[in-house]
Design a protein around this motif. Sequence first.
Motif, PDB file in Angstrom:
ATOM      1  N   LEU A  93       1.050  10.855  -1.373  1.00 44.63           N
ATOM      2  CA  LEU A  93       1.979  10.028  -2.139  1.00 44.63           C
ATOM      3  C   LEU A  93       2.383   8.791  -1.339  1.00 44.63           C
ATOM      4  N   ALA A  94       2.644   8.968  -0.059  1.00 42.88           N
ATOM      5  CA  ALA A  94       3.028   7.838   0.799  1.00 42.88           C
ATOM      6  C   ALA A  94       1.913   6.799   0.840  1.00 42.88           C
ATOM      7  N   LYS A  95       0.675   7.238   0.956  1.00 47.86           N
ATOM      8  CA  LYS A  95      -0.464   6.310   0.965  1.00 47.86           C
ATOM      9  C   LYS A  95      -0.545   5.538  -0.345  1.00 47.86           C
ATOM     10  N   SER A  96      -0.339   6.225  -1.426  1.00 44.15           N
ATOM     11  CA  SER A  96      -0.383   5.581  -2.746  1.00 44.15           C
ATOM     12  C   SER A  96       0.730   4.541  -2.877  1.00 44.15           C
ATOM     13  N   LEU A  97       1.918   4.877  -2.407  1.00 37.88           N
ATOM     14  CA  LEU A  97       3.045   3.943  -2.454  1.00 37.88           C
ATOM     15  C   LEU A  97       2.793   2.735  -1.554  1.00 37.88           C
ATOM     16  N   LYS A  98       2.243   2.982  -0.383  1.00 35.50           N
ATOM     17  CA  LYS A  98       1.958   1.887   0.553  1.00 35.50           C
ATOM     18  C   LYS A  98       0.870   0.973  -0.011  1.00 35.50           C
ATOM     19  N   GLU A  99      -0.147   1.542  -0.615  1.00 36.68           N
ATOM     20  CA  GLU A  99      -1.212   0.732  -1.224  1.00 36.68           C
ATOM     21  C   GLU A  99      -0.652  -0.160  -2.326  1.00 36.68           C
ATOM     22  N   ALA A 100       0.249   0.378  -3.140  1.00 36.01           N
ATOM     23  CA  ALA A 100       0.863  -0.416  -4.216  1.00 36.01           C
ATOM     24  C   ALA A 100       1.690  -1.554  -3.633  1.00 36.01           C
ATOM     25  N   HIS A 101       2.466  -1.251  -2.608  1.00 33.68           N
ATOM     26  CA  HIS A 101       3.274  -2.271  -1.937  1.00 33.68           C
ATOM     27  C   HIS A 101       2.381  -3.334  -1.299  1.00 33.68           C
ATOM     28  N   ASP A 102       1.375  -2.897  -0.569  1.00 32.57           N
ATOM     29  CA  ASP A 102       0.489  -3.834   0.126  1.00 32.57           C
ATOM     30  C   ASP A 102      -0.261  -4.744  -0.847  1.00 32.57           C
ATOM     31  N   ALA A 103      -0.661  -4.208  -1.997  1.00 33.81           N
ATOM     32  CA  ALA A 103      -1.352  -5.026  -3.005  1.00 33.81           C
ATOM     33  C   ALA A 103      -0.433  -6.126  -3.521  1.00 33.81           C
ATOM     34  N   ALA A 104       0.835  -5.788  -3.743  1.00 34.33           N
ATOM     35  CA  ALA A 104       1.801  -6.786  -4.220  1.00 34.33           C
ATOM     36  C   ALA A 104       2.025  -7.873  -3.172  1.00 34.33           C
ATOM     37  N   ILE A 105       2.160  -7.481  -1.925  1.00 34.13           N
ATOM     38  CA  ILE A 105       2.391  -8.456  -0.854  1.00 34.13           C
ATOM     39  C   ILE A 105       1.149  -9.323  -0.641  1.00 34.13           C
ATOM     40  N   ALA A 106      -0.034  -8.739  -0.741  1.00 35.76           N
ATOM     41  CA  ALA A 106      -1.265  -9.523  -0.600  1.00 35.76           C
ATOM     42  C   ALA A 106      -1.366 -10.573  -1.704  1.00 35.76           C
ATOM     43  N   LYS A 107      -0.989 -10.205  -2.906  1.00 41.61           N
ATOM     44  CA  LYS A 107      -1.027 -11.159  -4.021  1.00 41.61           C
ATOM     45  C   LYS A 107       0.012 -12.254  -3.800  1.00 41.61           C
ATOM     46  N   ARG A 108       1.179 -11.905  -3.279  1.00 39.47           N
ATOM     47  CA  ARG A 108       2.202 -12.902  -2.960  1.00 39.47           C
ATOM     48  C   ARG A 108       1.659 -13.905  -1.941  1.00 39.47           C
ATOM     49  N   MET A 109       0.987 -13.404  -0.911  1.00 39.14           N
ATOM     50  CA  MET A 109       0.434 -14.275   0.128  1.00 39.14           C
ATOM     51  C   MET A 109      -0.660 -15.180  -0.451  1.00 39.14           C
ATOM     52  N   GLU A 110      -1.458 -14.634  -1.361  1.00 39.98           N
ATOM     53  CA  GLU A 110      -2.491 -15.432  -2.021  1.00 39.98           C
ATOM     54  C   GLU A 110      -1.855 -16.571  -2.815  1.00 39.98           C
ATOM     55  N   ALA A 111      -0.775 -16.273  -3.516  1.00 34.96           N
ATOM     56  CA  ALA A 111      -0.065 -17.316  -4.273  1.00 34.96           C
ATOM     57  C   ALA A 111       0.486 -18.371  -3.332  1.00 34.96           C
ATOM     58  N   GLU A 112       1.090 -17.938  -2.226  1.00 39.05           N
ATOM     59  CA  GLU A 112       1.645 -18.882  -1.241  1.00 39.05           C
ATOM     60  C   GLU A 112       0.556 -19.821  -0.723  1.00 39.05           C
ATOM     61  N   GLU A 113      -0.577 -19.253  -0.371  1.00 43.19           N
ATOM     62  CA  GLU A 113      -1.689 -20.066   0.137  1.00 43.19           C
ATOM     63  C   GLU A 113      -2.195 -21.049  -0.919  1.00 43.19           C
ATOM     64  N   THR A 114      -2.253 -20.599  -2.155  1.00 45.97           N
ATOM     65  CA  THR A 114      -2.710 -21.466  -3.242  1.00 45.97           C
ATOM     66  C   THR A 114      -1.736 -22.616  -3.456  1.00 45.97           C
ATOM     67  N   PHE A 115      -0.446 -22.327  -3.429  1.00 47.76           N
ATOM     68  CA  PHE A 115       0.550 -23.391  -3.581  1.00 47.76           C
ATOM     69  C   PHE A 115       0.483 -24.380  -2.416  1.00 47.76           C
ATOM     70  N   GLU A 116       0.267 -23.859  -1.222  1.00 49.95           N
ATOM     71  CA  GLU A 116       0.165 -24.737  -0.057  1.00 49.95           C
ATOM     72  C   GLU A 116      -1.023 -25.696  -0.198  1.00 49.95           C
ATOM     73  N   LYS A 117      -2.157 -25.161  -0.607  1.00 46.33           N
ATOM     74  CA  LYS A 117      -3.346 -26.003  -0.827  1.00 46.33           C
ATOM     75  C   LYS A 117      -3.093 -27.006  -1.947  1.00 46.33           C
ATOM     76  N   ALA A 118      -2.446 -26.563  -3.004  1.00 42.14           N
ATOM     77  CA  ALA A 118      -2.163 -27.444  -4.144  1.00 42.14           C
ATOM     78  C   ALA A 118      -1.297 -28.618  -3.715  1.00 42.14           C
ATOM     79  N   GLU A 119      -0.311 -28.322  -2.874  1.00 35.24           N
ATOM     80  CA  GLU A 119       0.573 -29.391  -2.418  1.00 35.24           C
ATOM     81  C   GLU A 119      -0.182 -30.388  -1.535  1.00 35.24           C
ATOM     82  N   LYS A 120      -0.999 -29.881  -0.634  1.00 35.16           N
ATOM     83  CA  LYS A 120      -1.772 -30.773   0.240  1.00 35.16           C
ATOM     84  C   LYS A 120      -2.726 -31.657  -0.556  1.00 35.16           C
ATOM     85  N   ARG A 121      -3.296 -31.092  -1.612  1.00 38.24           N
ATOM     86  CA  ARG A 121      -4.283 -31.835  -2.412  1.00 38.24           C
ATOM     87  C   ARG A 121      -3.660 -32.549  -3.613  1.00 38.24           C
TER      88      ARG A 121
END
Length: 155
Positions: A93-121
């Motif tokens: 259960l802990a692994k499943s919860l951590k995977e769900a959390h990590d997926a959300a944080i990874a998507k957040r980081m992807e959005a941050e990187e995309t916004f950063e690139k968008a601003e530069k360009r």
Amino acid sequence: MNPLFYRGDCTHMEKIKEVVEARSLFTEAAVDWSVMKWLSEKKRVRKTADACNATLDRVELEMQQGWSAELKTAYESLSGKDTDKIAPDAEKLAKSLKEAHDAAIAKRMEAEETFEKAEKRMSVSMAREGCQIAMAGWDLHEAAIKKSETAASKK
């Protein structure tokens, strides 16, 4: 009643206010905004996203605080902390919860990187893509919170 979210019953978490507000702004931004509108509104977009992410983090932490001691220990062990023997079901259960959390944080980081690139360009299309990615991240984070809430109810 918790001011962060409202429940219709024990197993149903309604949408979090900050997520609803951010989603509304990001949907508008992703569809209608011109370069000039982006330039004039990017601080508000950033502030709204930050408030949304902070609320999601806080609600998730509240749910985690409701977990059993065994589940908390199993979750902590996933980050490399030394722990005693953990029951296999708690570890799973802990692994499943951590995977769900990590997926959300990874998507957040992807959005941050995309916004950063968008601003530069100065790319509105890339900023729109960032909005879509951010909203997908919020969906994942809400799903992780729901999973965490369910785990807390299994004490």
